[in-house]
Scaffold this active site. Sequence first.
Site, short mmCIF file in Angstrom:
data_model
loop_
_atom_site.label_atom_id
_atom_site.label_comp_id
_atom_site.label_asym_id
_atom_site.label_seq_id
_atom_site.Cartn_x
_atom_site.Cartn_y
_atom_site.Cartn_z
N ALA A 48 9.03 11.26 -8.03
CA ALA A 48 8.75 10.27 -9.07
C ALA A 48 8.80 8.86 -8.49
O ALA A 48 9.68 8.54 -7.69
CB ALA A 48 9.75 10.40 -10.22
N SER A 54 3.85 2.34 -6.18
CA SER A 54 3.87 3.53 -5.34
C SER A 54 5.31 3.86 -5.00
O SER A 54 6.22 3.05 -5.23
CB SER A 54 3.06 3.31 -4.05
OG SER A 54 3.60 2.22 -3.32
N LYS A 55 5.54 5.04 -4.44
CA LYS A 55 6.91 5.50 -4.22
C LYS A 55 7.64 4.68 -3.17
O LYS A 55 8.79 4.31 -3.33
CB LYS A 55 6.89 6.98 -3.80
CG LYS A 55 8.29 7.58 -3.56
CD LYS A 55 9.14 7.49 -4.83
CE LYS A 55 10.56 7.95 -4.61
NZ LYS A 55 11.42 7.68 -5.76
N VAL A 56 6.98 4.38 -2.06
CA VAL A 56 7.63 3.66 -0.97
C VAL A 56 6.96 2.31 -0.80
O VAL A 56 5.75 2.22 -0.65
CB VAL A 56 7.57 4.45 0.36
CG1 VAL A 56 8.18 3.63 1.49
CG2 VAL A 56 8.26 5.79 0.22
#
Length: 336
Positions: free
Chosen positions: A141, A330-332
Amino acid sequence: MLVEAREAPEVVRRQLAANRDAVQALVTALRSRPPAYAVTIARGSSDHACTVLKYALETQLALPVASLGPSVHTLYGTRLDLHGALVIAVSQSGASPDVVESVRMARTQGALTVALVNVEDSDLARTAEFVLPLHCGEEKAVAATKSYLASLTAFLPVLAELHDDQTLRDALQGLPEHLTQTLALEDQARGLAERYRFAQDLLILARGLPYGVAQEAALKLKETSGIHAEAYSAAEFSHGPKRLLAEGVPVLGVTSVDAAQGAVSAAYAELRAGGADVRTLGPDPLSTLITPGTGHGVTDVVPTALGFYLFAAHLALHRGLDPDRPPLLSKVTKTR
């Protein structure tokens, strides 16, 4: 987001068991090299976990803690004198170049460096002298849940040993069960979220140990529901931000049952008496959504944060949004 939040009890149980040797190694090092102060390095949710850690270290060990801005080194080129400092970096991915470079600088400048990181073969884990893995497993997530909760708990066994705090040791052992109890509150969290379905703004208040949860709550509401939410200290709120109540902005207060309880309860009561729309979340038995007490103020924040995640995910769903697909994120995020 909900699936990963529901993994919290097992994540904490796994982390406590797996990190015993790493905790003991770090405790031994800190006893032989006692720091004069501590510095945290993190961004986003990880930085909010550091706010909780700051209060924990200061209240339990009387160790002053400051937050280091990574850009001081990576953009401004300053090499800080960190000799004798404990430097704690927190990151799920361990991949943000500015955090990694700041830890590398801190280590060369004489600091004892510790990484709280989920990806154990990351650049951050390789750069720090000591590593306390989060043991979350893969987090998919965009809105972090289990990694934030694991960041709250990873350093606490070290704190318990340094402070020789049996009450904290016992609270940590019971924490997975208290997190399981928190998951049983999901219907109540869903119901509380319904009343904010059309909110455009929300004020999140807290004081002391839960303040980092309030910061995290404000971020998650922005990420998952597009709500303009801001976190304030309940003590600082009257120094200007209180003006927003005249515009009808609602308040979600985070509660505690520690030394701040009386002052925070009085602040919320005063806001209500003035006509503010105030609902509360936390272990105080007068809270709107009562999360389980754990027997220690430092660990109480973990069920409180999990209870909020249930609230935030269902608020997004009430608004017809997908909390797992926030626009533009975004995740990272790799900052330099």
